[in-house]
Design a protein around this motif. Structure first.
Motif, PDB file in Angstrom:
ATOM      1  N   PRO A  44     -19.223  52.988 -44.399  1.00  0.00           N
ATOM      2  CA  PRO A  44     -17.809  52.863 -44.043  1.00  0.00           C
ATOM      3  C   PRO A  44     -17.036  52.220 -45.199  1.00  0.00           C
ATOM      4  O   PRO A  44     -17.592  51.423 -45.965  1.00  0.00           O
ATOM      5  CB  PRO A  44     -17.844  51.940 -42.814  1.00  0.00           C
ATOM      6  CG  PRO A  44     -19.214  52.108 -42.244  1.00  0.00           C
ATOM      7  CD  PRO A  44     -20.103  52.301 -43.439  1.00  0.00           C
ATOM      8  N   ALA A  45     -15.765  52.574 -45.321  1.00  0.00           N
ATOM      9  CA  ALA A  45     -14.959  52.050 -46.420  1.00  0.00           C
ATOM     10  C   ALA A  45     -14.900  50.527 -46.413  1.00  0.00           C
ATOM     11  O   ALA A  45     -14.812  49.895 -47.473  1.00  0.00           O
ATOM     12  CB  ALA A  45     -13.553  52.635 -46.351  1.00  0.00           C
ATOM     13  N   SER A  46     -14.954  49.915 -45.227  1.00  0.00           N
ATOM     14  CA  SER A  46     -14.885  48.460 -45.165  1.00  0.00           C
ATOM     15  C   SER A  46     -16.036  47.810 -45.916  1.00  0.00           C
ATOM     16  O   SER A  46     -15.882  46.712 -46.472  1.00  0.00           O
ATOM     17  CB  SER A  46     -14.883  47.986 -43.709  1.00  0.00           C
ATOM     18  OG  SER A  46     -16.103  48.305 -43.055  1.00  0.00           O
ATOM     19  N   GLY A  75     -14.643  57.475 -38.174  1.00  0.00           N
ATOM     20  CA  GLY A  75     -15.798  57.444 -37.299  1.00  0.00           C
ATOM     21  C   GLY A  75     -15.787  56.204 -36.440  1.00  0.00           C
ATOM     22  O   GLY A  75     -14.831  55.424 -36.442  1.00  0.00           O
ATOM     23  N   HIS A  76     -16.870  56.008 -35.688  1.00  0.00           N
ATOM     24  CA  HIS A  76     -16.933  54.888 -34.764  1.00  0.00           C
ATOM     25  C   HIS A  76     -17.129  53.556 -35.478  1.00  0.00           C
ATOM     26  O   HIS A  76     -17.115  52.507 -34.836  1.00  0.00           O
ATOM     27  CB  HIS A  76     -18.056  55.116 -33.750  1.00  0.00           C
ATOM     28  CG  HIS A  76     -19.387  55.409 -34.364  1.00  0.00           C
ATOM     29  ND1 HIS A  76     -19.698  56.630 -34.900  1.00  0.00           N
ATOM     30  CD2 HIS A  76     -20.482  54.634 -34.525  1.00  0.00           C
ATOM     31  CE1 HIS A  76     -20.926  56.607 -35.367  1.00  0.00           C
ATOM     32  NE2 HIS A  76     -21.426  55.420 -35.160  1.00  0.00           N
ATOM     33  N   MET A  77     -17.305  53.574 -36.804  1.00  0.00           N
ATOM     34  CA  MET A  77     -17.369  52.346 -37.596  1.00  0.00           C
ATOM     35  C   MET A  77     -16.175  52.226 -38.530  1.00  0.00           C
ATOM     36  O   MET A  77     -16.194  51.485 -39.493  1.00  0.00           O
ATOM     37  CB  MET A  77     -18.679  52.295 -38.388  1.00  0.00           C
ATOM     38  CG  MET A  77     -19.909  52.215 -37.496  1.00  0.00           C
ATOM     39  SD  MET A  77     -21.483  52.207 -38.409  1.00  0.00           S
ATOM     40  CE  MET A  77     -21.570  53.910 -38.991  1.00  0.00           C
ATOM     41  N   THR A 206     -27.005  47.129 -43.375  1.00  0.00           N
ATOM     42  CA  THR A 206     -25.901  47.064 -42.422  1.00  0.00           C
ATOM     43  C   THR A 206     -25.023  48.282 -42.627  1.00  0.00           C
ATOM     44  O   THR A 206     -25.341  49.164 -43.441  1.00  0.00           O
ATOM     45  CB  THR A 206     -25.127  45.740 -42.568  1.00  0.00           C
ATOM     46  OG1 THR A 206     -24.286  45.553 -41.425  1.00  0.00           O
ATOM     47  CG2 THR A 206     -24.291  45.704 -43.847  1.00  0.00           C
ATOM     48  N   HIS A 207     -23.915  48.357 -41.905  1.00  0.00           N
ATOM     49  CA  HIS A 207     -23.004  49.493 -42.012  1.00  0.00           C
ATOM     50  C   HIS A 207     -21.610  48.986 -42.378  1.00  0.00           C
ATOM     51  O   HIS A 207     -21.364  48.688 -43.535  1.00  0.00           O
ATOM     52  CB  HIS A 207     -23.008  50.297 -40.704  1.00  0.00           C
ATOM     53  CG  HIS A 207     -24.312  50.972 -40.420  1.00  0.00           C
ATOM     54  ND1 HIS A 207     -25.382  50.324 -39.850  1.00  0.00           N
ATOM     55  CD2 HIS A 207     -24.718  52.244 -40.642  1.00  0.00           C
ATOM     56  CE1 HIS A 207     -26.401  51.166 -39.720  1.00  0.00           C
ATOM     57  NE2 HIS A 207     -26.020  52.342 -40.191  1.00  0.00           N
TER      58      HIS A 207
END
Length: 245
Positions: A44-46, A75-77, A206-207
Motif C-alpha cells: 500500500p502507498a502508506s 484496496g482494503h488497505m 507488514t502491509h
C-alpha cells in the motif's frame, strides 16, 4: 484486490506443511550477530510514504514485495503504491522484490498463468530500477509445485509461517512473522528476543503503515519502536538480499 485468506481447511494446512519438506534449497548463513529484516507485502502507498521514512531515519532499509498489477488501485488497505513510489524506494536504497503481478494464489494458478504472471511482474519492477531477485508467496499460499516452479527464478521464496532462519534453513520457503493486529508489536518483540537468543535471522512483514492501520498493517510508531528495539538488542538490520548475498 479483495480480502482473501489461505485455504483454512485441514488439507490446505497439511499441504503448506508438507511443502516445507519438498524442493528445499539450503540457506548458508554465517551470522556474527542476530539479524532482522523488515519486509512489506503488496505495498500500500502508506507503507512507502509513512513506513519507508521511519526506516530511513533509523539508518536502515527494507525489502518490498510488490505487485505491479495493483499499482495505483484502491484496496482494503488503502491505495496501493505506483511506479513513482517504486522509483522513490529504489532511489533511497530499498530492495524491490516480487509478489506476483496480480496477487494470485500460486498454488491454484496453473503453470502457464503462474509463469506469465511472475515474468511480467519482474519485467515491470526491473524497468523501474528494482532487482526483483526475491519473491514472497501472496497469502502465504504455497505447495510443492509452486516451490519447484519458482525456486530457480529467485534468490529466495518467502512464506508467512512464523519462525526463524538458521544456517541450512530453506530459502525456498523462508518463514516470516507479521507485524499486524493489536498485539503485532508485542509479538514481534518476542520474536526479536528469540532471534537474539538463537543468533538467528528474523524476517518481519507488514502491509499498510498508518495511524489507523488495517488488520494486516501497523502504525509508524510500531515500526519505529521495533527497529529501535532490534538495534538495542544488538541485531543487524538488513534486507533479504543482503542477508543471502
Amino acid at each position: 484486490m479483495q480480502p482473501y485468506a489461505a485455504d483454512p481447511s485441514l488439507k490446505g494446512k497439511l499441504r503448506r506443511r508438507y511443502a516445507r519438506l519438498t524442493h528445499r534449497r539450503p540457506a548458508r548463513l554465517m551470522l556474527d550477530r542476530p539479524v532482522v529484516s523488515f519486509t512489506f507485502d503488496d505495498v500500500p502507498a502508506s507503507a512507502v510514504h509513512e513506513g519507508a521514512p521511519v526506516l530511513e531515519t533509523e539508518g536502515v532499509r527494507g525489502t518490498w514485495y510488490l505487485c505491479a498489477g495493483l499499482f495505483g488501485r484502491d484496496g482494503h488497505m488503502g491505495r496501493f503504491a505506483d511506479a513513482d513510489d517504486v522509483r522513490r524506494l529504489v532511489s533511497t536504497g530499498h530492495e524491490i522484490a516480487c509478489h506476483t503481478r496480480d496477487h494470485i494464489d500460486c498454488h491454484r494458478a496453473d503453470d502457464e498463468r503462474l509463469s506469465a504472471d511472475v515474468t511480467a511482474n519482474a519485467a515491470t519492477l526491473r524497468e523501474l530500477g528494482g532487482t526483483a531477485a526475491h519473491f514472497a508467496f501472496p497469502y502465504g499460499e504455497v505447495g510443492p509445485r509452486a516451490k519447484q516452479r519458482l525456486g530457480p527464478r529467485y534468490g529466495s521464496l518467502r512464506g508467512v509461517h512464523a519462525g526463524l532462519v538458521h544456517d541450512g534453513g530453506d530459502r525456498n520457503q523462508l518463514p516470516a512473522v507479521g507485524i499486524e493486529g493489536d498485539d503485532g508489536e508485542t509479538r514481534a518483540r518476542a520474536w526479536i528476543d528469540r532471534a537474539v537468543a538463537e543468533k538467528a535471522w528474523l524476517i518481519l512483514f507488514t502491509h499498510d503503515v498508518r495511524a489507523t492501520p488495517s488488520p494486516w498493517g501497523c502504525t509508524p510508531e510500531a515500526l519505529r519502536n521495533l527497529a529501535r528495539y532490534a538495534k538495542a538488542r544488538g541485531c543487524d538490520i538488513r534486507t533479504v538480499g543482503e542477508v543471502l548475498a
